[in-house]
Enzyme design. Sequence first.
Site, PDB file in Angstrom:
ATOM      1  N   GLU A   1       0.823  -1.212   0.000  1.00  0.00           N
ATOM      2  CA  GLU A   1       0.000   0.000   0.000  1.00  0.00           C
ATOM      3  C   GLU A   1       0.854   1.258   0.000  1.00  0.00           C
ATOM      4  O   GLU A   1       0.517   2.257  -0.647  1.00  0.00           O
ATOM      5  CB  GLU A   1      -0.942  -0.014   1.204  1.00  0.00           C
ATOM      6  CG  GLU A   1      -2.073  -1.017   1.117  1.00  0.00           C
ATOM      7  CD  GLU A   1      -1.627  -2.450   1.362  1.00  0.00           C
ATOM      8  OE1 GLU A   1      -2.373  -3.375   0.983  1.00  0.00           O
ATOM      9  OE2 GLU A   1      -0.528  -2.637   1.935  1.00  0.00           O
TER      10      GLU A   1
ATOM     11  N   ASP B   1      -9.252  -1.102   5.587  1.00  0.00           N
ATOM     12  CA  ASP B   1      -8.435  -1.577   6.714  1.00  0.00           C
ATOM     13  C   ASP B   1      -6.953  -1.664   6.351  1.00  0.00           C
ATOM     14  O   ASP B   1      -6.092  -1.703   7.243  1.00  0.00           O
ATOM     15  CB  ASP B   1      -8.899  -2.973   7.141  1.00  0.00           C
ATOM     16  CG  ASP B   1     -10.404  -3.084   7.272  1.00  0.00           C
ATOM     17  OD1 ASP B   1     -11.097  -2.842   6.261  1.00  0.00           O
ATOM     18  OD2 ASP B   1     -10.890  -3.419   8.355  1.00  0.00           O
TER      19      ASP B   1
ATOM     20  N   PRO C   1      -0.360   0.898   6.203  1.00  0.00           N
ATOM     21  CA  PRO C   1       1.026   0.938   5.720  1.00  0.00           C
ATOM     22  C   PRO C   1       1.317   2.144   4.813  1.00  0.00           C
ATOM     23  O   PRO C   1       2.489   2.494   4.612  1.00  0.00           O
ATOM     24  CB  PRO C   1       1.166  -0.376   4.940  1.00  0.00           C
ATOM     25  CG  PRO C   1       0.164  -1.283   5.560  1.00  0.00           C
ATOM     26  CD  PRO C   1      -0.992  -0.404   5.881  1.00  0.00           C
TER      27      PRO C   1
ATOM     28  N   HIS D   1     -11.305  -6.361   7.660  1.00  0.00           N
ATOM     29  CA  HIS D   1     -11.973  -6.116   6.383  1.00  0.00           C
ATOM     30  C   HIS D   1     -13.221  -5.255   6.526  1.00  0.00           C
ATOM     31  O   HIS D   1     -14.005  -5.161   5.579  1.00  0.00           O
ATOM     32  CB  HIS D   1     -12.373  -7.432   5.708  1.00  0.00           C
ATOM     33  CG  HIS D   1     -11.224  -8.319   5.364  1.00  0.00           C
ATOM     34  ND1 HIS D   1     -10.637  -9.156   6.280  1.00  0.00           N
ATOM     35  CD2 HIS D   1     -10.550  -8.499   4.199  1.00  0.00           C
ATOM     36  CE1 HIS D   1      -9.643  -9.818   5.704  1.00  0.00           C
ATOM     37  NE2 HIS D   1      -9.573  -9.438   4.435  1.00  0.00           N
TER      38      HIS D   1
END
Length: 374
Positions: free
Chosen positions: A97, A122, A126, A166
């Site tokens: 990410e 979620d 990062p 999630h």
Amino acid sequence: MATTEDTAKAIQQAEPVTAQQQRADEAQAQQQAPEAHSVPMTMIQALRSGLDVMMGRDDNVVVYGQDVGYFGGVFRVTEGLQAKYGKTRCFDAPISEGGIVGSAIGMAAYGLRPVVEIQFADYFYPATDQIVSEAARLRHRSNGDFTAPMTIRMPCGGGIYGGQTHSQSPEAFFTHVCGLRTVMPSNPYDAKGLLISSIECDDPVIFLEPKRLYNGPFDGHHDRPVVPWSRHELGMVPEDYYRVPLDSAVVFRPGKQVTVLAYGTMVWVAECAARESGIDAEVIDLRSIWPLDLETIVNSVKKTGRCVVVHEATRTSGFGAELVALVQEHCFWHLEAPIERVTGWDTPYPHAQEWAYFPGPARVGEALKRAVEG
């Protein structure tokens, strides 16, 4: 004979337009052709149509993320775009990410308009440093020499029993970061129009997509079948280009007794609660969480004298707290009862108790009654 001042007062005191009327006004203001063809779409299809329209209009628009290319995304939003526009316009990215967002910042500064997907909201953590320290600040730290015209799409919220990794609703985090815009549509029509406006915006936009609304309007009860979008007016979406303003709320359901402030899935839960409780509640769909359409909120609360705030995220430091503070600051002398909040629990996301965690029509209805009787 009525004067100009009398006319202005009459306009100010008039009932708010319905959501359908306001959307029609927006379309007219954008000079949308009256013969523009609308077809029934799910939110997934509307988002895909928005990406398709913008990729066709602007070669600088690129779309990428995890499984976004050949596979078409985990929710199939980008399905078919790689086949149509090629692997340089729609492509897959590694599971990183930080790398996805970081590369998009460079592309945006260079002149492209990247639209990247974080597979679930979620997973954005990062990429936090890239979002906060780089994308949000690029325009300001460069004194306007560089901008970050990028859109970060994130499916958010519960409804799929995804548990803690999630199903989160992290919108409050992004509203605290100066330089970011944060939006969350509640229906296909707004989803496409907001996405187009986000792609054209010269600032970074966090585009949150409620998973529970992808395939149909949610009536507030998990044990009831979902009504197809094709049966609802907001599922009729123009196939061509149109925009929905990034800083404009809409009166989703007109009412006189109490104002409900909501966004995303909770708009439908609030509407269901108002209908089932018999309370004449005015439901405001924020659409743009930040910047906020404060004028629409204040006008509604001053009219009703009561306010209930509903969101799916946890209560403490949720965006509802900001809404309560703003209503208190701007509407104190018009309030007839304490402002109510209906939210998720202050706990880690409960996998097995997902539907108890969500604000539902029963909890929202109780808050409406307290507000009206207070």
